[in-house]
Design an enzyme around this catalytic site. Structure first.
Site, PDB file in Angstrom:
ATOM      1  N   LEU A   7      49.320  40.023  57.571  1.00 48.19           N
ATOM      2  CA  LEU A   7      47.966  39.894  58.097  1.00 48.19           C
ATOM      3  C   LEU A   7      47.917  39.210  59.590  1.00 48.19           C
ATOM      4  CD1 LEU A   7      44.680  40.288  58.068  1.00 48.19           C
ATOM      5  CD2 LEU A   7      44.736  38.046  56.799  1.00 48.19           C
ATOM      6  N   ASP A   8      47.688  39.960  60.654  1.00 45.36           N
ATOM      7  CA  ASP A   8      47.527  39.378  61.949  1.00 45.36           C
ATOM      8  C   ASP A   8      48.875  38.918  62.346  1.00 45.36           C
ATOM      9  OD1 ASP A   8      44.549  40.107  61.950  1.00 45.36           O
ATOM     10  OD2 ASP A   8      44.134  38.089  61.453  1.00 45.36           O
ATOM     11  N   GLU A   9      49.894  39.567  61.916  1.00 41.21           N
ATOM     12  CA  GLU A   9      51.219  39.078  62.461  1.00 41.21           C
ATOM     13  C   GLU A   9      52.031  40.126  62.843  1.00 41.21           C
ATOM     14  OE1 GLU A   9      53.141  36.242  59.802  1.00 41.21           O
ATOM     15  OE2 GLU A   9      51.484  35.220  59.421  1.00 41.21           O
TER      16      GLU A   9
END
Length: 295
Positions: A238-240
């Protein structure tokens, strides 16, 4: 006075097409020489060239724009021989060809409206073939720009069904790029793998980071001095995912929560627009969990 018309000469050379070539491969001597030599053999005139050798990954990255009257199959066959010799991952496309794009939204309109305006005004080379929303709040915005709106609600019980519908839309509309324009749902690991390298997301960036509901209110409460946004490719982490673009705005104690929200929306929309444009112009190459971006 007689009117004289000039007929096209059937033996005249074909008008050159401007191509964009991107590639990556293990770094070694002779890559640029081999590629430029093949292009020259096919009447290619290189109009732009950028390259980068990464000492960390050991990979070489190249982006070229070239004018050539040769047909695509001829160029692809010649480049394919070079690619096999150097173990290249490569892509050839026409400069400026609009990339077929699907926008996904929830309730926030700023990124959606900005991208639709930039598409219409010719600032971003995309062809938005549809808008998907898990709510119907932005259906009128899509209609204003003449875009079909697909309502695909998502609940914990229907998440798999919703993602199957998204896969179907990607196939039916021949979608090349999916943009999460403030789409407030997490994509499953399976869907991230299915669309790897083809989904771009935008999210706020704070120092320190605030997650969950009302991040701007949390940031205001902590007295942050910088707010910003990060646009990246979507992965199962997530979001990486690999970062394409980031931007920031400086704030101080005089700013209210509403000011932070307004500034945040502004930095989000422009950061996402740059990331989408660079992707559509084939300026972003994946380098493991990072990117190489040729501006």
């Amino acid at each position: 006075m007689a009117c004289v018309t000039t007929q096209p000469n059937p033996t005249s050379p074909a008008r050159p097409t401007e191509w964009v070539l991107t590639l990556s491969c293990p770094d070694r001597p002779g890559i640029v020489h081999a590629v430029s030599g093949v292009l020259a053999e096919h009447g290619g005139n290189i109009t732009e060239s950028q390259q980068f050798g990464d000492p960390v990954s050991g990979l070489f990255f190249l982006r070229m724009q070239v004018e050539s009257a040769s047909a695509r199959p001829e160029l692809e066959a010649a480049l394919g021989d070079v690619a096999a010799r150097f173990a290249m991952t490569w892509q050839l496309d026409v400069v400026g060809r609009p990339v077929r794009t699907l926008l996904m939204v929830s309730r926030a309109a700023h990124c959606l409206v900005d991208l639709l305006y930039r598409e219409r005004s010719g600032q971003v080379p995309i062809d938005v073939v549809g808008v998907v929303g898990n709510h119907t709040d932005l259906a009128d915005h899509a209609a204003f720009y003449g875009k079909p709106f697909h309502h695909v609600p998502v609940t914990a019980a229907t998440k798999g069904e919703a993602e199957d519908r998204l896969r179907a839309l990607v196939r039916e509309l021949d979608v090349e790029l999916v943009v999460l324009a403030r789409y407030m749902q997490i994509l499953s690991d399976d869907l991230c793998r299915d669309l790897s390298g083809r989904v771009i997301n935008i999210h706020h960036s704070f120092l320190p980071s605030f997650k969950g509901a009302r991040p701007y209110a949390q940031a205001h409460d902590r007295g942050v001095k910088l707010i910003g946004a990060t646009s990246h490719y979507v992965t199962g982490d997530l979001d990486e995912g690999p970062i394409i673009e980031q931007d920031v705005e400086r704030v101080d104690h005089s700013r209210a929560v509403t000011d932070l929200v307004s500034l945040g929306e502004d930095v989000e929309r422009r950061t996402l627009a740059r990331a989408v444009r660079w992707h559509a112009e084939h300026r972003v190459l994946l380098n493991g969990h990072r990117t190489v971006v040729f501006h």
